[in-house]
Motif scaffolding. Structure first.
Motif, PDB file in Angstrom:
ATOM      1  N   MET A  70       0.814  -1.221   0.000  1.00  0.00           N
ATOM      2  CA  MET A  70       0.000   0.000   0.000  1.00  0.00           C
ATOM      3  C   MET A  70       0.844   1.265   0.000  1.00  0.00           C
ATOM      4  O   MET A  70       1.937   1.302   0.545  1.00  0.00           O
ATOM      5  N   ILE A  71       0.283   2.312  -0.633  1.00  0.00           N
ATOM      6  CA  ILE A  71       0.858   3.663  -0.565  1.00  0.00           C
ATOM      7  C   ILE A  71      -0.252   4.592  -0.080  1.00  0.00           C
ATOM      8  O   ILE A  71      -1.345   4.621  -0.655  1.00  0.00           O
ATOM      9  N   ASN A  72       0.026   5.341   0.991  1.00  0.00           N
ATOM     10  CA  ASN A  72      -0.987   6.224   1.580  1.00  0.00           C
ATOM     11  C   ASN A  72      -1.027   7.557   0.843  1.00  0.00           C
ATOM     12  O   ASN A  72       0.013   8.166   0.606  1.00  0.00           O
ATOM     13  N   ASN A  73      -2.241   7.988   0.511  1.00  0.00           N
ATOM     14  CA  ASN A  73      -2.406   9.308  -0.111  1.00  0.00           C
ATOM     15  C   ASN A  73      -3.499  10.055   0.653  1.00  0.00           C
ATOM     16  O   ASN A  73      -4.660  10.107   0.231  1.00  0.00           O
ATOM     17  N   PRO A  74      -3.135  10.633   1.804  1.00  0.00           N
ATOM     18  CA  PRO A  74      -4.159  11.226   2.686  1.00  0.00           C
ATOM     19  C   PRO A  74      -4.895  12.388   2.032  1.00  0.00           C
ATOM     20  O   PRO A  74      -4.309  13.174   1.301  1.00  0.00           O
ATOM     21  N   LYS A  75      -6.218  12.461   2.353  1.00  0.00           N
ATOM     22  CA  LYS A  75      -7.072  13.516   1.812  1.00  0.00           C
ATOM     23  C   LYS A  75      -6.766  14.860   2.445  1.00  0.00           C
ATOM     24  O   LYS A  75      -6.859  15.889   1.806  1.00  0.00           O
ATOM     25  N   GLU A  76      -6.449  14.818   3.751  1.00  0.00           N
ATOM     26  CA  GLU A  76      -6.256  16.055   4.502  1.00  0.00           C
ATOM     27  C   GLU A  76      -4.859  16.094   5.069  1.00  0.00           C
ATOM     28  O   GLU A  76      -4.137  15.101   5.044  1.00  0.00           O
ATOM     29  N   ASP A  77      -4.481  17.249   5.578  1.00  0.00           N
ATOM     30  CA  ASP A  77      -3.207  17.345   6.289  1.00  0.00           C
ATOM     31  C   ASP A  77      -3.255  16.359   7.447  1.00  0.00           C
ATOM     32  O   ASP A  77      -4.246  16.295   8.184  1.00  0.00           O
ATOM     33  N   ILE A  78      -2.166  15.628   7.638  1.00  0.00           N
ATOM     34  CA  ILE A  78      -2.235  14.487   8.565  1.00  0.00           C
ATOM     35  C   ILE A  78      -1.988  14.914  10.015  1.00  0.00           C
ATOM     36  O   ILE A  78      -1.265  15.860  10.296  1.00  0.00           O
ATOM     37  N   ASN A  79      -2.634  14.166  10.912  1.00  0.00           N
ATOM     38  CA  ASN A  79      -2.314  14.246  12.333  1.00  0.00           C
ATOM     39  C   ASN A  79      -2.477  12.862  12.937  1.00  0.00           C
ATOM     40  O   ASN A  79      -2.856  11.918  12.238  1.00  0.00           O
ATOM     41  N   TYR A  80      -2.222  12.745  14.195  1.00  0.00           N
ATOM     42  CA  TYR A  80      -2.227  11.424  14.849  1.00  0.00           C
ATOM     43  C   TYR A  80      -3.608  10.785  14.800  1.00  0.00           C
ATOM     44  O   TYR A  80      -3.741   9.576  14.620  1.00  0.00           O
ATOM     45  N   GLU A  81      -4.655  11.624  14.901  1.00  0.00           N
ATOM     46  CA  GLU A  81      -6.017  11.107  14.974  1.00  0.00           C
ATOM     47  C   GLU A  81      -6.532  10.628  13.618  1.00  0.00           C
ATOM     48  O   GLU A  81      -7.176   9.588  13.524  1.00  0.00           O
ATOM     49  N   ASN A  82      -6.262  11.422  12.555  1.00  0.00           N
ATOM     50  CA  ASN A  82      -6.901  11.091  11.267  1.00  0.00           C
ATOM     51  C   ASN A  82      -6.089  10.111  10.425  1.00  0.00           C
ATOM     52  O   ASN A  82      -6.312   9.962   9.237  1.00  0.00           O
ATOM     53  N   THR A  83      -5.110   9.428  11.056  1.00  0.00           N
ATOM     54  CA  THR A  83      -4.315   8.431  10.311  1.00  0.00           C
ATOM     55  C   THR A  83      -4.325   7.082  11.014  1.00  0.00           C
ATOM     56  O   THR A  83      -3.434   6.275  10.826  1.00  0.00           O
ATOM     57  N   ARG A  84      -5.367   6.860  11.836  1.00  0.00           N
ATOM     58  CA  ARG A  84      -5.375   5.665  12.685  1.00  0.00           C
ATOM     59  C   ARG A  84      -5.238   4.379  11.864  1.00  0.00           C
ATOM     60  O   ARG A  84      -4.406   3.535  12.149  1.00  0.00           O
ATOM     61  N   ILE A  85      -6.063   4.236  10.836  1.00  0.00           N
ATOM     62  CA  ILE A  85      -6.066   2.973  10.068  1.00  0.00           C
ATOM     63  C   ILE A  85      -4.804   2.866   9.216  1.00  0.00           C
ATOM     64  O   ILE A  85      -4.198   1.793   9.119  1.00  0.00           O
TER      65      ILE A  85
END
Length: 1436
Positions: free
Chosen positions: A771-786
């Motif tokens: 997998m390669i992660n392409n986050p929708k929003e600026d990342i933080n500890y909470e919104n990257t749990r999975i």
């Protein structure tokens, strides 16, 4: 040594006195040369834009050659800036490209685009912002504010785009010259704005003050052919030579063989005897250069004897000897006749010729060249396309080398054919959703047919369709029953059925599947329910008859309605309540949901769809007139497929035929256009490093390839349960398919994509997933749990455990629970080392996500949160937000990879015996490298030729990547004259395993080569003794024999149109005895051709007589042309730049519109067709046109307007017959006599001037002369404006290039003759109404009489002494000085004798020429301009 002194002494006593004569040829561009720095930058841009920008930064202080002590130091400064980005092989190719000046046309194209802007006054650099221009940064700010109000400019493929993160920002095009401080001041500010997302920065080269020197071109051949002197056609006017730089003929080659003496070696061995060696060489040259004809018995073995002479030379000199012998054959032939040929050589050549013929289709005497198995066709491929082949091959070979694949393994892998197959994909038709109307295997109506598959092998007449009781041919109609096209399709199905065509027919009704829509409201649902009722009550055959009865009720142009269905049911089944069949409580909804599900699942596109054995037919083939024919062709095609299967035992009698068809590799569960498209983009996975994604700071500093390598290094993969990726090598563990799933796994769409990939993996042990992660929003500890949980599992758990855990993480319920506050520990799976997992999961270090996000943005060019799938390096995406990409798509993707490349590469990697992870990685990386290559011909295997006695063999340097090059040739052919020098240059450019096989002809009866030849090509730029750029390269013919009459001819790439521009000599008739020392011929590249093919999409035929124009926005019509009936061919003359192709105003534009275009440089839906010519290679476009709706019945060639726009042959008819347009003939000042003439050589040009004078003295009507420019001498072209001025006539020069698809003539005179008649309809500008072509009784072939009514003129209009008597001469209006085969009298003497006034005209023209030369000399002294002719016009 004694022998040498004796020879020298003999020579000194002989006192022979004669000077060596030579001929030189050069070819330059019309445009000025660009700085080499700019050409080098374009070489790097071909590799990648990243390398281009890096080179721009590295070459900051180079400037121009004026800033360096010498040209030599400037050149090496450029190489010094470029070399860090290039491998040693690429460095050689850069030097070669600079020698070729292959990017000169690219720079000139940018110059023309800049000129079209145009540049603001007094600016050496400028910006263009959506069409508005400025020279300083302050003005740029203002332009940016108003940019959104103006449309964005059209950008070209060759533009240099600075990497941008905001494609919607305004576009700033910067025109400037790199290498100067002024450029870098602007450049830095633009880079800063681009990085801030404020602009999209585009750079185009622009040189405000170019050096006024042309570019010396190479990559062409010069032929010096010996002319027949049967009829003397040489002018007796004495020509005064011009000063020539004699240093060009003073250079000696390293061998310099004359009569067996190797003077190059002798000069090295005995420098003290330099003077005497020179005298001896001169004597030997003069003694051998007289070419007495050979006897027939001496000619017979010349081919084998030449081969023997070449093979007897030391191997390192064999190519040089071959070049010398083939290029100077007429003077070498006599000495070669004394060479003995060994029986071993002869036998081996004859044995090899059996293979050449059987495997390559080559006859004795034919030539061929193969590079790494790729066939290089020297008739169609020029040096520029060959350079591209070398560069592409180098890229792949070096990529394989970087991956650790070397030597023979490298060449074996390279020869794998991994191109996507042309096979059409099919969907599985074993679906219960299909209602089959008939079944050939069980229906009683087919009982009389034989059932054995052996029937397929029984001989029949060609085209006979075999009736066999097997479901070999299956056709499914997928339709909306209420659509107007369905009725026609059903009538065709009915025709197949009633005519007993061996075709199983099936139906899929795709209707509204909403439960609250019934058959009393919706005609589609009504038809489906009626069909189902009849099928249930009787059978499918009767149901189909019911269907046809319903459609028969519908009138043409109407749509089917519910009442049509009701009326048929009431008549056919009067005892049943119609509402119970069609209404809300109907029990006849079988397959309603399944049919729509099948339609959506298969992804076959818009309805209607017709499947033949599962393969969708093209939309154009569904036309009722077409479908019947197409189906018959398909049946015959698949019959041959089945015949082969039965013959080979692959299909036996007891096998289910449909099962066999559906198990073919082209059958897929779903047809996804995104996966199957031919446009494919691949990552470069060949870089290697030791960096990883968990060091973000280091990751940001890497280039694109380095980032990709770090991503690959950091991957841990999920594999099928029970197969640990840590186990030692076992071939069953190599997984040839690698999926990288790209998405935001903290959003539902990203998780769904991952979940579908893992679900697919359950059924396949060929697949690895990461997998390669392409986050929708600026990342933080909470919104990257999975995302963090997935990463931690991959880092810490075994493949099997990680897969089970990640599958849980990808489920929506898990995400909801975690969002609600659940602990990740609740989702732990059996066998999981949770403490290790937790340590990584809870780490605050998120470098891996930052690195992944940067990779998605900068390399994959994805927006935040966008999804993609990368399969073996191929980027599929970005996927749209709501786009379906499910298990079946992964299955299709795997299927394609395995079939085209995966399994083939896997079998080769297995032989390298490396660990499983490394091996699977290698398959992925090699697949991406090979599949990214442009689609080309398949490579040819040639390992069986004998090479002991009949081949030149040059071995490659050890330990370095080498090219495998095979040439097959006869050394005494025109092809070897080109091949030998080409191979010599290649030996200096690339490391080669070279084998040159002799393919000699025996029993020759004629001299095999009657010309001298030079191929102008150098591996690197050369310098003079003072370190300046040499003026060259040029062709040199040294030590030429003086007695023959020569004609000079250039062999240039197909798209070049060249003309002779400077030489006082007659290049058609070179007689060295009358020359002082050197004949210097200078040619110029006048145009690059834009060629194309045009078709009318309605008829599929060329729109004969359609007219195109080519121009710019400022000058819309610079060129025009007419479409030929042959292949819809057209050609337009142009030069580097961006051009707009339009239909010519008038009848062409009124009747037609451009429907589509291919090979152009504007988007398919753009209003204007833009074509960019930016290299020396051929540019061939395809244009499809369509008649406008209200012009369907109009004919282009009818005289619908008064615009002189009719077909050219029609204008011929008016010219000859004079009757059809009498009422339109304008008797006014516009009347003019148009006279067309073709002349070549000074004598015929002299005749031409006299003929012109004769016409002018005998008519009062204005005259316009038309001359074919291709073969006119510079002397004629220089004098004609002066003559036009003095005698008040008009003239125009027209030209056309012999089309590549028309059989090429090898003899210059035959080519000229062809030009006289073959291209009449395309030679003249389209405004010319008619031209009288006097030579037509004799030159227009008889098979043209149906198009051109040839009228035989009375004899006095074409009097010729050969067949006319002297008494009729008094009445002669024109006299033809035709050759007399009895007397063979020279034309000059015949003219003086036959036409008394000829001498007066001749003297008058000569006096005018003398006056012209005197005025020219005076003008040169005083810089006075010479007079120009009145309204003379040279066609552009």
């Amino acid at each position: 040594m004694g022998l040498l002194i004796v020879f020298t002494g003999l020579w000194l006593f002989s006192l022979v006195k004669a000077d060596s004569k030579a001929i030189t040829t050069s070819l330059t561009t019309k445009w000025f040369s660009a700085p080499l720095l700019l050409e080098a930058s374009e070489f790097l841009a071909e590799d990648s834009q990243e390398k281009f920008w890096n080179f721009v930064e590295a070459s900051q202080n180079i400037g121009s050659s004026d800033h360096h002590g010498t040209d030599y130091s400037y050149y090496h400064a450029i190489l010094g800036a470029a070399f860090p980005f290039l491998s040693p092989l690429q460095q050689n190719l850069l030097k070669f490209s600079l020698s070729l000046h292959s990017y000169s046309a690219t720079i000139q194209a940018f110059q023309q685009i800049a000129a079209d802007e145009p540049p603001p006054e007094g600016c050496s650099s400028f910006f263009s912002v959506h069409g508005r221009k400025a020279c300083d940064v302050d003005a740029l700010e203002t332009l940016l504010l108003t940019a959104p109000e103006r449309p964005k400019p059209l950008l070209f493929k060759g533009d240099h785009r600075y990497p941008s993160s905001s494609p919607e920002s305004p576009v700033v095009i910067f025109y400037s010259e790199i290498g100067y401080e002024a450029f870098y001041n602007f450049h830095r500010q633009l880079v800063s704005k681009s990085n801030a997302g404020k602009i999209n920065y585009i750079f185009r080269h622009y040189v405000s003050r170019p050096r006024r020197e042309p570019v010396y071109l190479s990559g062409y051949g010069v032929e010096l052919a010996i002319k027949s002197t049967e009829y003397k056609a040489k002018d007796d006017t004495q020509v005064k030579g011009t000063e020539v730089n004699t240093t060009v003929i003073g250079e000696n080659d390293p061998i310099d063989e004359v009569q067996g003496f190797l003077f190059g070696k002798l000069r090295d061995l005995h420098p003290d005897l330099k003077g005497q060696l020179k005298e001896l060489r001169k004597h030997l040259v003069e003694s051998t250069n007289e070419m007495a004809p050979l006897k027939v018995w001496q000619l017979q073995d010349l081919s084998f004897q030449t081969a023997a002479r070449i093979l007897a030379a030391p191997v390192e000199l064999a190519l040089v000897v071959m070049k010398d012998l083939s290029q100077n054959f007429p003077t070498k032939a006599r000495a070669i006749t004394k060479t003995a040929v060994s029986s071993e050589l002869r036998t081996e050549v004859e044995e090899n010729q059996k293979y050449f013929k059987g495997t390559l289709g080559l006859q004795p005497g034919d030539s061929a060249l193969f590079i790494n198995g790729l066939h290089i066709d020297l008739d169609t491929q020029d040096i520029f396309s060959l350079f591209d082949v070398l560069r592409n091959e180098a890229r792949v070979m070096e990529g394989l080398h970087r991956l650790g694949i070397e030597g023979l393994s490298l060449h074996n892998v390279l020869k794998l054919n991994t191109q996507p197959s042309e096979a059409d994909y099919a969907v599985d038709i074993r679906s219960p959703a299909i209602a089959w109307i008939n079944n050939l295997e069980v229906d009683a109506r087919y009982n009389s047919w034989p059932s054995s598959l052996q029937e397929l092998l029984r001989p029949t007449f060609p085209g006979v369709i075999r009736q066999i009781r097997k479901n070999l041919h299956n056709m499914v109609f997928m339709v909306d029953p209420a659509h107007e096209t369905t009725a026609e399709l059903m009538s065709i199905a009915e025709m197949f059925l009633s005519n007993h065509i061996p075709l199983r027919l099936g139906l899929i009704f795709v209707v509204n599947d909403s439960e609250d829509v019934d058959g009393m409201q919706d005609a589609g649902v009504a038809i489906m329910r009626a069909y189902n009722y009849a099928a249930q009550e009787v059978d499918h055959y009767h149901a189909f008859q019911t269907l046809t009865q319903i459609y028969n009720k519908v009138r043409t142009g109407e749509k089917v309605k519910v009442e049509h269905v009701v009326s048929v049911l009431e008549k056919k089944y009067p005892y049943v309540e119609v509402n119970s069949i069609l209404g809300i409580d109907s029990a006849y909804d079988q397959n309603r949901k399944e049919a729509r599900g099948y339609y959506e699942q298969t992804g076959v596109g818009l309805l209607p769809v017709v499947l033949f054995n599962g393969m969708p037919l093209e939309k154009a083939q569904l036309d009722p007139d077409e479908l019947e024919t197409i189906t018959m062709h398909k049946i015959l095609e698949t019959t041959s497929f089945f015949q082969r299967a039965v013959y080979l035992g692959e299909l036996s009698h007891d096998q289910d035929v449909v099962e066999y068809i559906m198990n073919q590799p082209n059958v897929v569960p779903r047809i996804n256009a995104r996966i199957l498209t031919a446009e494919r983009e691949y990552l470069d996975l060949t870089a290697t490093n030791n960096f990883f994604v968990d060091d973000y700071a280091r990751f940001t500093a890497l280039d694109s390839q380095g980032k990709t390598a770090a991503i690959a290094n950091s991957m841990n993969y999920l594999t099928k349960k029970g197969m640990s990726s840590k186990e030692i090598y076992d071939d069953s563990f190599i997984r040839p398919v690698t999926f990288w799933i790209v998405g935001d796994f903290d959003s539902p769409s990203g998780r769904q994509l991952l979940y579908d990939a893992i679900k697919h993996q359950k059924s396949s042990n060929n697949v690895r997933i990461s997998m390669i992660n392409n986050p929708k929003e600026d990342i933080n500890y909470e919104n990257t749990r999975i995302s963090r949980a997935i990463w931690a599992a991959l880092q810490t758990q075994t493949s099997s455990t990680a897969k089970n855990f990640i599958t849980k993480m990808a489920k929506e319920g898990t995400a909801e629970a975690l969002a609600a506050g659940a602990d990740v520990g609740e989702f732990a799976v059996g066998g999981m080392d949770f403490s290790l997992f937790k340590e990584v999961f809870e780490s605050s270090k998120m470098d891996f996500i930052l690195s992944h996000a940067m990779y998605c943005r900068d390399v994959l060019k994805l927006k935040k949160g966008q999804r993609a799938v990368i399969s073996n390096g191929r980027i599929i995406g970005p996927l749209e937000d709501n786009e379906l990409f499910n298990q079946d798509d992964f299955h299709l993707l795997e299927n394609i990879i395995l079939k085209t490349s995966g399994q083939k590469i896997k079998s080769h990697i297995q032989q390298l015996r490396v660990e499983e992870d490394v091996a699977s990685d290698l398959v992925m990386k090699v697949d991406a490298l090979l599949s990214a290559q442009p689609k080309g011909d398949t490579r040819i295997e040639y390992q069986f030729f004998e090479d002991r006695h009949s081949a030149i063999k040059l071995r490659p340097k050890e330990g370095v990547t080498y090219f495998d090059v095979v040439a097959i040739l006869d050394p005494v052919t025109r092809e070897s004259q080109r091949l030998a020098p080409l191979l010599l240059v290649l030996t200096q450019l690339i490391n080669m395993n070279l084998r040159v096989f002799m393919n000699c002809q025996s029993k020759l009866s004629d001299m095999p080569l009657k010309s001298f030849y030079r191929y102008v090509l150098e591996p690197e730029i050369s310098f003079t003794s003072d370190n300046s750029f040499a003026k060259g390269p040029i062709a040199k013919f040294l030590d030429m024999p003086q007695s023959p009459l020569f004609t000079l001819n250039l062999n240039t790439p197909e798209s070049w149109m060249v003309e002779s521009v400077r030489t006082p000599y007659d290049l058609d008739n070179i007689y060295l005895e009358e020359v002082d020392s050197v004949v210097a011929a200078e040619y110029e590249l006048e145009y690059l051709l834009l060629e194309g093919h045009c078709y009318d999409i309605t008829t599929g035929q060329p729109p004969r007589g359609l007219q195109f124009t080519l121009g710019t926005s400022a000058s819309p019509v610079v060129m025009d042309t007419i479409v030929m009936a042959n292949l819809g061919y057209f050609q337009l003359k142009a030069n580097p730049g961006a051009w707009i192709l339009r239909l010519r105003k008038g009848r062409s534009e009124d009747i037609y519109r451009i429907y589509s275009h291919d090979g152009t440089d504007s988007p398919p839906d753009a209003g204007e067709v833009v074509v960019v010519l930016n290299n020396f290679k051929s540019k061939i476009i395809k244009v499809k046109v369509q008649k406008k709706a209200d012009m369907v019945n109009e004919d282009l060639l009818s005289d619908g307007t008064n615009e002189n726009e009719s077909g050219f042959w029609d204008s011929f008819k008016w010219g000859f017959t004079g009757g059809q347009k009498t009422e339109e003939v304008k008797q006014d000042k516009d009347d003019i006599i148009n006279i067309f003439s073709v002349a070549s050589g000074h004598l015929y040009e002299r005749f031409l001037r006299i003929m012109m004078l004769s016409v002018l003295k005998n008519t009062k009507t204005p005259v316009k002369f038309w001359f074919l420019k291709n073969y006119l001498s510079p002397t004629f072209k220089e004098f004609i404006p002066y003559m036009a001025d003095k005698y008040s006539f008009h003239y125009e020069l027209v030209q056309y290039k012999w089309p590549r698809w028309l059989h090429q003539q090898t003899e210059k005179q035959r080519t000229i003759w062809g030009y006289k008649i073959l291209f009449l309809d395309v030679l003249f500008p389209l405004v010319v109404d008619k031209v009288l072509f006097v030579d037509a009784d004799q030159d227009l072939p008889n098979n043209m009489i149906h198009q051109v009514p040839i009228k035989s003129l009375p004899q006095e209009w074409l009097w010729c002494e050969t067949w006319c008597d002297d008494t009729s001469k008094k009445r002669a209006k024109t006299i033809d000085l035709c050759n007399n085969p009895m007397t063979k009298e020279p034309k000059l003497e015949a003219a003086v004798r036959i036409v008394p006034e000829w001498q007066d005209y001749d003297q008058e023209v000569k006096q005018l020429q003398i006056r012209f030369q005197e005025e020219k000399a005076a003008a040169a002294r005083g810089k006075e301009p010479l007079a120009d002719g009145p309204q003379t016009h040279e066609e552009l």
